[in-house]
Enzyme design. Structure first.
Site, short mmCIF file in Angstrom:
data_model
loop_
_atom_site.label_atom_id
_atom_site.label_comp_id
_atom_site.label_asym_id
_atom_site.label_seq_id
_atom_site.Cartn_x
_atom_site.Cartn_y
_atom_site.Cartn_z
N LYS A 1 0.83 -1.23 0.00
CA LYS A 1 0.00 0.00 0.00
C LYS A 1 0.85 1.26 0.00
CE LYS A 1 -2.00 -0.60 3.99
NZ LYS A 1 -1.43 -1.85 4.46
N ARG B 1 -9.50 1.45 8.36
CA ARG B 1 -8.99 0.17 8.84
C ARG B 1 -10.09 -0.71 9.42
NH1 ARG B 1 -3.27 0.72 8.09
NH2 ARG B 1 -2.21 -0.90 9.23
N ARG C 1 12.03 -6.15 5.39
CA ARG C 1 12.00 -4.75 5.80
C ARG C 1 12.54 -4.60 7.23
NH1 ARG C 1 6.54 -1.28 5.47
NH2 ARG C 1 5.98 -2.49 7.30
N ARG D 1 11.91 -1.50 11.65
CA ARG D 1 10.64 -1.00 12.20
C ARG D 1 10.20 -1.91 13.35
NH1 ARG D 1 5.70 0.46 8.17
NH2 ARG D 1 4.43 -0.73 9.62
N ARG E 1 -0.77 -8.57 13.05
CA ARG E 1 -1.29 -7.53 12.15
C ARG E 1 -2.12 -8.17 11.03
NH1 ARG E 1 4.23 -4.85 10.85
NH2 ARG E 1 3.13 -3.81 9.18
P1 B4P Z 1 3.58 -1.78 2.48
O1 B4P Z 1 2.37 -2.61 2.33
O2 B4P Z 1 3.65 -0.60 1.61
O3 B4P Z 1 3.60 -1.53 4.04
P2 B4P Z 1 2.95 -0.40 4.85
O4 B4P Z 1 2.38 0.69 4.01
O5 B4P Z 1 3.97 -0.02 5.79
O6 B4P Z 1 1.65 -1.02 5.50
P3 B4P Z 1 1.39 -1.57 6.94
O7 B4P Z 1 -0.03 -2.04 6.92
O8 B4P Z 1 2.42 -2.55 7.24
O9 B4P Z 1 1.63 -0.38 7.95
P4 B4P Z 1 0.87 0.97 8.32
O10 B4P Z 1 1.94 1.97 8.30
O11 B4P Z 1 -0.34 1.24 7.49
O12 B4P Z 1 4.96 -2.50 2.14
C1 B4P Z 1 5.60 -3.41 2.93
C2 B4P Z 1 6.94 -3.88 2.37
O13 B4P Z 1 6.78 -4.59 1.16
C3 B4P Z 1 7.93 -2.77 2.05
O14 B4P Z 1 9.16 -3.09 2.64
C4 B4P Z 1 8.07 -2.75 0.55
O15 B4P Z 1 9.37 -2.43 0.12
C5 B4P Z 1 7.72 -4.17 0.18
N1 B4P Z 1 7.08 -4.27 -1.12
C6 B4P Z 1 6.10 -3.47 -1.60
N2 B4P Z 1 5.72 -3.85 -2.83
C7 B4P Z 1 6.49 -4.94 -3.15
C8 B4P Z 1 6.57 -5.81 -4.29
N3 B4P Z 1 5.77 -5.65 -5.38
N4 B4P Z 1 7.45 -6.84 -4.25
C9 B4P Z 1 8.25 -7.01 -3.19
N5 B4P Z 1 8.24 -6.23 -2.07
C10 B4P Z 1 7.36 -5.20 -2.06
O16 B4P Z 1 0.36 0.69 9.82
C11 B4P Z 1 1.24 0.41 10.89
C12 B4P Z 1 0.45 0.39 12.22
O17 B4P Z 1 -0.11 1.72 12.48
C13 B4P Z 1 -0.76 -0.53 12.29
O18 B4P Z 1 -0.41 -1.86 12.64
C14 B4P Z 1 -1.62 0.18 13.38
O19 B4P Z 1 -1.16 -0.11 14.68
C15 B4P Z 1 -1.39 1.65 13.12
N6 B4P Z 1 -2.40 2.24 12.22
C16 B4P Z 1 -2.17 2.73 10.96
N7 B4P Z 1 -3.32 3.21 10.43
C17 B4P Z 1 -4.31 3.00 11.37
C18 B4P Z 1 -5.71 3.24 11.41
N8 B4P Z 1 -6.35 3.79 10.35
N9 B4P Z 1 -6.39 2.89 12.52
C19 B4P Z 1 -5.78 2.35 13.57
N10 B4P Z 1 -4.45 2.07 13.61
C20 B4P Z 1 -3.72 2.40 12.52
#
Ligand code: B4P
Length: 188
Positions: free
Chosen positions: A13, A88, A127, A133, A144
């Site tokens: 995402k 979410r 990652r 992280r 998660r």
């Molecule tokens: P991403 O999927 O981009 O990870 P993310 O954005 O960090 O999403 P995530 O759900 O983990 O965390 P968020 O910050 O929203 O990519 C992950 C990895 O994959 C990267 O290293 C990337 O390089 C790799 N990758 C991507 N595409 C690829 C491909 N095609 N091939 C290979 N590798 C690839 O949330 C973190 C925490 O914040 C949550 O657990 C929660 O506690 C809180 N939070 C956030 N939003 C919230 C909300 N709305 N409500 C309540 N809590 C919330």
């Protein structure tokens, strides 16, 4: 264009939202990034959020909604936005709809990036090595994924019922996945 990106943790995402933000010249709003910035700055919100995030649980709707409401009032969202990591759960989805209705700026499209949980565990382990992280440990990642399946997956149906949902396969290179998303957005 007002887009919501949906997908399990590690589905790509954040990666895709960053690229789309440049392509369409609209801001990328990530609630995860906003929360991590608050944790780093040790604000009151950050202090409350840290332990919840480290456990892989969702931060309270009240806190996240307050933070998002404030962000959506900035001038740069007038031409659209890409929301990453929000909504979410169904409470957040309904609150977002109400907020955007007030602003007369409804969501145009929700794009779900679909991916197998085992692919996620591998990506996030990588990652964890690269970025350190604190919520990328295997145990937290599995939690998660569970939280995603229980609380976030129903949001997909919410946008499906509004006929605003597109789904793309999330395995492949970043560029391949991006081309799929651009393709579905162009078709709308
Ligand atoms: P991403 O999927 O981009 O990870 P993310 O954005 O960090 O999403 P995530 O759900 O983990 O965390 P968020 O910050 O929203 O990519 C992950 C990895 O994959 C990267 O290293 C990337 O390089 C790799 N990758 C991507 N595409 C690829 C491909 N095609 N091939 C290979 N590798 C690839 O949330 C973190 C925490 O914040 C949550 O657990 C929660 O506690 C809180 N939070 C956030 N939003 C919230 C909300 N709305 N409500 C309540 N809590 C919330």
């Amino acid at each position: 264009m007002r887009i919501v990106i949906l997908g399990a943790p590690g589905s790509g995402k954040g990666t895709q939202a960053t690229i789309l933000s440049e392509r369409y010249n609209i801001p990328h709003i990530s609630t995860g990034d906003l929360l991590r910035a608050a944790v780093k700055a040790k604000t009151e919100l950050g202090l409350k959020a840290k332990s919840v995030m480290d456990a892989g649980e969702l931060v309270s709707d009240e806190l996240v909604l307050g933070m998002l409401r404030e962000r959506l009032q900035a001038d740069d969202v007038a031409g659209g936005f890409i929301l990453d990591g929000f909504p979410r759960n169904l409470v957040q989805a309904e609150a977002l709809d109400a907020l955007l209705a007030e602003m007369e700026q409804p969501v145009d499209e929700a794009v779900q990036i679909e991916i197998d949980p085992e692919v996620i565990v591998g990506r996030l382990a990588k990652r964890a090595e690269e970025e350190g992280r604190s919520d990328d440990t295997e145990e937290t990642v599995r939690n998660r994924i569970r939280v995603y399946e229980e609380q976030t997956a129903p949001v997909v149906g919410f946008y499906g019922d509004q006929e605003k949902l597109s789904q793309v396969f999330g395995v492949g290179t970043v560029e391949e996945v991006n081309a799929r998303i651009v393709g579905v957005l162009a078709d709308r």
